[in-house]
Design an enzyme around this catalytic site. Structure first.
Site, PDB file in Angstrom:
ATOM      1  N   HIS A  56      37.165  72.404 -63.546  1.00 14.28           N
ATOM      2  CA  HIS A  56      38.602  72.179 -63.348  1.00 14.28           C
ATOM      3  C   HIS A  56      39.159  71.162 -64.333  1.00 14.28           C
ATOM      4  O   HIS A  56      40.255  70.637 -64.124  1.00 14.28           O
ATOM      5  CB  HIS A  56      38.881  71.721 -61.903  1.00 14.28           C
ATOM      6  CG  HIS A  56      38.727  72.833 -60.914  1.00 14.28           C
ATOM      7  ND1 HIS A  56      38.761  72.629 -59.549  1.00 14.28           N
ATOM      8  CD2 HIS A  56      38.521  74.160 -61.086  1.00 14.28           C
ATOM      9  CE1 HIS A  56      38.608  73.791 -58.928  1.00 14.28           C
ATOM     10  NE2 HIS A  56      38.439  74.730 -59.838  1.00 14.28           N
ATOM     11  N   GLY A  98      30.406  67.980 -50.903  1.00 12.88           N
ATOM     12  CA  GLY A  98      31.727  67.352 -50.974  1.00 12.88           C
ATOM     13  C   GLY A  98      32.866  68.279 -51.303  1.00 12.88           C
ATOM     14  O   GLY A  98      33.847  67.864 -51.931  1.00 12.88           O
ATOM     15  N   GLN A 110      33.901  70.485 -59.546  1.00 17.24           N
ATOM     16  CA  GLN A 110      35.349  70.732 -59.506  1.00 17.24           C
ATOM     17  C   GLN A 110      36.097  69.443 -59.832  1.00 17.24           C
ATOM     18  O   GLN A 110      37.303  69.461 -60.018  1.00 17.24           O
ATOM     19  CB  GLN A 110      35.768  71.217 -58.112  1.00 17.24           C
ATOM     20  CG  GLN A 110      35.111  72.515 -57.678  1.00 17.24           C
ATOM     21  CD  GLN A 110      35.392  72.832 -56.227  1.00 17.24           C
ATOM     22  OE1 GLN A 110      36.345  73.555 -55.903  1.00 17.24           O
ATOM     23  NE2 GLN A 110      34.577  72.298 -55.342  1.00 17.24           N
ATOM     24  N   TYR A 167      49.302  61.896 -63.041  1.00 21.74           N
ATOM     25  CA  TYR A 167      47.975  61.917 -63.692  1.00 21.74           C
ATOM     26  C   TYR A 167      47.666  60.586 -64.379  1.00 21.74           C
ATOM     27  O   TYR A 167      46.518  60.154 -64.418  1.00 21.74           O
ATOM     28  CB  TYR A 167      47.884  63.105 -64.673  1.00 21.74           C
ATOM     29  CG  TYR A 167      47.658  64.395 -63.919  1.00 21.74           C
ATOM     30  CD1 TYR A 167      48.725  65.229 -63.584  1.00 21.74           C
ATOM     31  CD2 TYR A 167      46.378  64.733 -63.453  1.00 21.74           C
ATOM     32  CE1 TYR A 167      48.531  66.373 -62.833  1.00 21.74           C
ATOM     33  CE2 TYR A 167      46.172  65.875 -62.699  1.00 21.74           C
ATOM     34  CZ  TYR A 167      47.243  66.690 -62.384  1.00 21.74           C
ATOM     35  OH  TYR A 167      47.055  67.822 -61.625  1.00 21.74           O
ATOM     36  N   ASP A 220      36.930  63.604 -62.416  1.00 23.89           N
ATOM     37  CA  ASP A 220      36.462  62.251 -62.755  1.00 23.89           C
ATOM     38  C   ASP A 220      35.163  62.355 -63.550  1.00 23.89           C
ATOM     39  O   ASP A 220      34.565  63.430 -63.640  1.00 23.89           O
ATOM     40  CB  ASP A 220      36.276  61.413 -61.472  1.00 23.89           C
ATOM     41  CG  ASP A 220      35.161  61.938 -60.555  1.00 23.89           C
ATOM     42  OD1 ASP A 220      35.441  62.227 -59.367  1.00 23.89           O
ATOM     43  OD2 ASP A 220      34.012  62.078 -61.024  1.00 23.89           O
ATOM     44  N   SER A 254      35.590  71.461 -49.719  1.00 22.17           N
ATOM     45  CA  SER A 254      36.089  72.198 -48.539  1.00 22.17           C
ATOM     46  C   SER A 254      35.994  73.704 -48.767  1.00 22.17           C
ATOM     47  O   SER A 254      36.341  74.497 -47.879  1.00 22.17           O
ATOM     48  CB  SER A 254      37.551  71.812 -48.289  1.00 22.17           C
ATOM     49  OG  SER A 254      38.349  72.199 -49.438  1.00 22.17           O
TER      50      SER A 254
HETATM   51  N1  APR Z   1      30.940  62.853 -48.518  1.00 23.48           N
HETATM   52  C1  APR Z   1      30.901  64.206 -48.654  1.00 23.48           C
HETATM   53  N2  APR Z   1      31.963  65.014 -48.391  1.00 23.48           N
HETATM   54  C2  APR Z   1      33.088  64.409 -47.979  1.00 23.48           C
HETATM   55  C3  APR Z   1      33.210  63.005 -47.814  1.00 23.48           C
HETATM   56  C4  APR Z   1      32.067  62.224 -48.102  1.00 23.48           C
HETATM   57  N3  APR Z   1      32.097  60.883 -47.963  1.00 23.48           N
HETATM   58  N4  APR Z   1      34.475  62.730 -47.383  1.00 23.48           N
HETATM   59  C5  APR Z   1      35.115  63.920 -47.295  1.00 23.48           C
HETATM   60  N5  APR Z   1      34.290  64.916 -47.631  1.00 23.48           N
HETATM   61  C6  APR Z   1      34.560  66.361 -47.671  1.00 23.48           C
HETATM   62  C7  APR Z   1      35.697  66.794 -46.801  1.00 23.48           C
HETATM   63  O1  APR Z   1      35.239  67.061 -45.494  1.00 23.48           O
HETATM   64  C8  APR Z   1      36.153  68.077 -47.515  1.00 23.48           C
HETATM   65  O2  APR Z   1      35.460  69.198 -47.002  1.00 23.48           O
HETATM   66  O3  APR Z   1      34.930  66.684 -48.995  1.00 23.48           O
HETATM   67  C9  APR Z   1      35.747  67.853 -48.972  1.00 23.48           C
HETATM   68  C10 APR Z   1      36.916  67.636 -49.907  1.00 23.48           C
HETATM   69  O4  APR Z   1      37.670  68.812 -49.910  1.00 23.48           O
HETATM   70  P1  APR Z   1      38.963  68.892 -50.840  1.00 23.48           P
HETATM   71  O5  APR Z   1      39.776  67.681 -50.667  1.00 23.48           O
HETATM   72  O6  APR Z   1      39.582  70.241 -50.584  1.00 23.48           O
HETATM   73  O7  APR Z   1      38.384  68.832 -52.319  1.00 23.48           O
HETATM   74  P2  APR Z   1      37.709  70.010 -53.143  1.00 23.48           P
HETATM   75  O8  APR Z   1      36.971  70.940 -52.248  1.00 23.48           O
HETATM   76  O9  APR Z   1      36.938  69.380 -54.244  1.00 23.48           O
HETATM   77  O10 APR Z   1      39.003  70.756 -53.751  1.00 23.48           O
HETATM   78  C11 APR Z   1      38.773  71.781 -54.679  1.00 23.48           C
HETATM   79  O11 APR Z   1      41.183  71.925 -55.038  1.00 23.48           O
HETATM   80  O12 APR Z   1      43.228  70.949 -55.402  1.00 23.48           O
HETATM   81  C12 APR Z   1      42.154  71.561 -56.010  1.00 23.48           C
HETATM   82  O13 APR Z   1      41.561  71.234 -58.239  1.00 23.48           O
HETATM   83  C13 APR Z   1      41.490  70.631 -56.993  1.00 23.48           C
HETATM   84  O14 APR Z   1      39.159  70.550 -57.599  1.00 23.48           O
HETATM   85  C14 APR Z   1      40.063  70.542 -56.504  1.00 23.48           C
HETATM   86  C15 APR Z   1      39.915  71.803 -55.675  1.00 23.48           C
END
Ligand code: APR
Length: 248
Positions: A118, A188, A100, A67, A103, A190
């Protein structure tokens, strides 16, 4: 901003409640890794070791090093076009950002109503009682949190970031905000992690809903998929908001 040149803006339609639910993808183009992309953090690190209370108890230094690296990196990145456009949208509509992300790029872009479900990298808390308001404090991003540093209650200091298996507080208030939204944007994410990912089901069936992601993610019907990265998709979204809030 396009609104300045918009003819016949329908004044009573302005100040709509726009609610945005964002994930790591909106910060990707600012240089912050996502979690589940090919180059994501959970491909580089074992999330059980560094994002669970058990992992912290087993090896607090490993977790704090992870972190501290992310906290320091926050000083080297800045908001991108997507963050900035959502902040500018506040000139015309009531915008609430539910994120979520830990930052502070939405705030640094100028968004004034940001809810971090989060947690936040900029804050620290107690490892005994994470949600104790007397222990949640801002902490300089360039100062590492070390083993032996104490929170206000004398427990080991930890990042104010939600770990897997920990209770996600404030969900009912956040669900209400989404239920009351006139326009809902998900960008942004998943939609992998519950209960946060269930928020997408709380918007009213009749209101316009949008999903910005360059990749295929399965989403409920009735949501307009903008298949683009955030810095491009946000312009499409803004164009749609202008269409929805103006009449020729
Ligand atoms: N613009 C928009 N979306 C994007 C871009 C971009 N340039 N690049 C990637 N992505 C998408 C990916 O396709 C993916 O679907 O952003 C998503 C990121 O997914 P994750 O990495 O799973 O992040 P997130 O959904 O925020 O995760 C949720 O999981 O680990 C925990 O606490 C953590 O808050 C986090 C939570």
């Amino acid at each position: 901003m396009k609104y300045e040149h918009l003819p016949h803006l329908d004044k009573e339609l302005l100040r709509m409640k726009v609610v945005v639910f964002s994930g790591a993808g909106i910060s990707k183009e600012s240089g912050i890794d996502t979690f589940r992309d090919e180059d994501g953090l959970w491909k580089q690190y074992d999330c059980d070791q560094i994002a669970t209370p058990e992992g912290f108890d087993a090896n607090p230094k490993l977790v704090l090093d992870f972190y501290n690296e992310r906290r320091k990196n926050l000083l080297n990145v800045k908001p991108n076009h997507a963050h900035l456009m959502l902040a500018e949208l506040e000139q015309w509509h009531d915008v609430t950002i539910i994120t979520q992300n830990v930052d502070d790029l939405h705030e640094r872009a100028g968004s004034s109503h940001v809810i971090h479900i989060h947690g936040e990298l900029k804050k620290v808390t107690s490892s005994e009682n994470r949600l104790d308001p007397n222990c949640i404090k801002d902490y300089p991003l360039d100062v590492p949190i070390k083993v032996g540093d104490k929170a206000a209650d004398g427990s080991q200091l930890r990042p104010y970031v939600l770990w897997f298996g920990e209770y996600l507080s404030g969900m009912s208030a956040v669900c209400k905000l989404i239920q009351d939204a006139d326009i809902f944007l998900v960008v942004g994410t998943s939609l992998t992690v519950t209960p946060a990912s269930n928020l997408i089901y709380h918007a009213h069936p009749e209101v316009p809903k949008f999903f910005i992601n360059p990749e295929e993610v399965s989403i409920p019907s009735g949501i307009e998929y903008i298949k683009a990265k955030a810095t491009d998709g946000i312009d499409t979204f803004i164009d749609r908001v202008i269409e929805l809030t103006s009449r020729e």
